[in-house]
Motif scaffolding. Sequence first.
Motif, short mmCIF file in Angstrom:
data_model
loop_
_atom_site.label_atom_id
_atom_site.label_comp_id
_atom_site.label_asym_id
_atom_site.label_seq_id
_atom_site.Cartn_x
_atom_site.Cartn_y
_atom_site.Cartn_z
N TRP A 28 28.24 12.54 62.44
CA TRP A 28 27.50 11.47 63.64
C TRP A 28 26.16 11.53 62.42
O TRP A 28 26.00 11.80 62.55
CB TRP A 28 27.49 11.36 64.28
CG TRP A 28 28.40 11.59 66.05
CD1 TRP A 28 29.87 11.12 65.42
CD2 TRP A 28 28.42 10.54 67.21
NE1 TRP A 28 30.50 10.52 66.85
CE2 TRP A 28 29.03 10.08 68.10
CE3 TRP A 28 26.53 10.18 67.46
CZ2 TRP A 28 29.04 9.40 68.81
CZ3 TRP A 28 27.03 9.74 68.45
CH2 TRP A 28 28.05 9.33 69.80
N GLN A 32 23.96 6.59 65.04
CA GLN A 32 24.87 6.63 66.11
C GLN A 32 24.33 7.83 66.97
O GLN A 32 23.71 7.09 68.29
CB GLN A 32 25.71 7.69 65.86
CG GLN A 32 27.33 6.79 64.80
CD GLN A 32 28.37 7.57 64.36
OE1 GLN A 32 28.16 7.96 63.35
NE2 GLN A 32 29.72 6.85 64.75
N THR A 36 23.20 6.11 70.93
CA THR A 36 23.93 6.28 72.29
C THR A 36 22.93 7.29 73.22
O THR A 36 22.41 6.63 74.50
CB THR A 36 24.48 7.64 72.58
OG1 THR A 36 26.13 7.17 71.37
CG2 THR A 36 25.36 8.30 73.18
N GLU A 64 27.95 13.07 71.23
CA GLU A 64 27.63 11.97 72.02
C GLU A 64 26.67 12.95 73.27
O GLU A 64 25.92 12.04 73.78
CB GLU A 64 28.43 11.51 72.94
CG GLU A 64 29.62 11.11 73.36
CD GLU A 64 30.58 11.97 73.11
OE1 GLU A 64 32.21 12.31 73.54
OE2 GLU A 64 30.33 12.46 71.32
N ASP A 131 32.00 7.02 71.90
CA ASP A 131 32.14 6.67 70.11
C ASP A 131 30.77 6.77 70.76
O ASP A 131 30.18 5.72 70.53
CB ASP A 131 32.91 5.20 70.40
CG ASP A 131 32.14 4.33 71.49
OD1 ASP A 131 32.54 4.95 72.50
OD2 ASP A 131 33.10 3.54 71.27
N THR A 133 29.15 4.82 74.21
CA THR A 133 29.27 3.89 74.97
C THR A 133 29.17 4.49 76.39
O THR A 133 29.66 5.52 76.97
CB THR A 133 30.50 2.78 74.63
OG1 THR A 133 31.83 3.69 74.95
CG2 THR A 133 30.26 2.43 73.52
#
Length: 499
Positions: A28, A32, A36, A64, A131, A133
Amino acid sequence: MGIRDRLSRLLSEAAADAEAIEHQGEWWTWGQVQKTARQVTDALDAAGLDAGARVGVVLENRPEHVAVVAAVIASGRCLVMLSPLQPAARLAADIARCRPPVVVSGAEPLAREGVSAAVTAHGAALELGPDGTLEHVGGTAPADAPANPGVAVEMLTSGTTGPPKRVHLRTRQLDQALVSGGQIPKSERLLSSSASLVAAPLVHIGGLWRALGCLATGRRMILMPKFAVEPWVRAVETHRLRAASLVPAAIRSVLDAGVPKERLASLQVVTSGTAPCPAELADAFFRTYGIPVLMTYGATEFAGAVVGWTLPLHDRWWQRKAGSAGRAFDGVELRVTGDDGTELPVGRTGRLEVRTEQSTRGGRAWTRTSDLARIDADRFVWIEGRADDTIIRGGFKVQPETVKRVLESHPAVREAAVAGLPDTRLGEVPVAAVEIEPHQPAPEPAELTALCRSRLTPYEVPAHIVVLDALPRTPSSKVSRVELLGLVRDRLGQKEEQR
């Protein structure tokens, strides 16, 4: 620069294409992570949650989820830890009990029976995709939800009895813990090319502290879903890591696996905390790999370690002080007291007390721990047991009362008793004996083990269960744990003879 300001800078200034977190072979980037984090902050703003607001996170070892942690702390909100290691019923009950106005979680925990309903009964559920989201999947954040200003993390202690215990860690505690542990950022550099390995669960203080250490210093994070020997060795070998952390059970696993010395050639030191590391185990690792094992001692209440070894201490003192937890870190005061609270002389064993800014009580008050210890004339600390009956299984804490209640929920069980059996790999494992109700058919141990697996976290499940007509007791009618452990050893010996 404190951790909150550091995270704010990373989320706004770190180069978008720079590597941030490796997870299962994939990187990542900071871009990214930042994307997030922005989604999280925007969602919390839209829900009307200002600074100090409590945000529940079912925290998994995934990139994430690290981005969510960074976003919550950087924004001045309070991160409420929720453990995905809990069975569905306990996770749902934990959420219902602490009632965070928003819960961020991956899809799998939210899909467990009763979990989503527990969230939406008092707040909003935000589903976090792999991902990064974020999607609102139900419920509404209440306008009058109580906040927890000044608290960075409501941290879960592992193996709680009854309602989960939460330790409220303030930002200054995290800052001091990182400084004490040597995680000091360089003001002129935001990111570092070096890397650190995080294999402990982020939902426990050891994993969170190591992740925050990576973020504070800008190091790349190698994030493992959980510890396993080959992936851990491969990470050390691939990234040429100079330092790593292993709980004693993991040290034993590496030795038992016969990992070739050359694969760990880059390592200069291994730190070990969470559970006491036997001197003979540290010596075996040092003899095999030439890598010193530096023990540490701490607790969730201190946001990490307060006592430990350094390489200079190891070089000078190890031969004479092997088995010690080390010396107090800078900014930490220690004393040993008797049952009446009176400080004991040097070398006497009593209850260990700590005074430090890392404490939830601040730097002026003494915090009485549950550990028995002595401090010698050279200021080395020797942990000699616990004042309570907590079992530490490979670094995870197991409360016997929690296991006892589950066993006693079986209709044929009149009473259960749980104790810690010494184990060469894990330190201790929980074992149990049950006394059967008269005129009830005795359940098989396998049936009781299955019951425990359905209601407990994996590390809480007893390694052995003995079914008895009557539990062994002392003259005062209390269950004798010494005799209980003797019975378990006898049964294990009989099984070995029958093989």
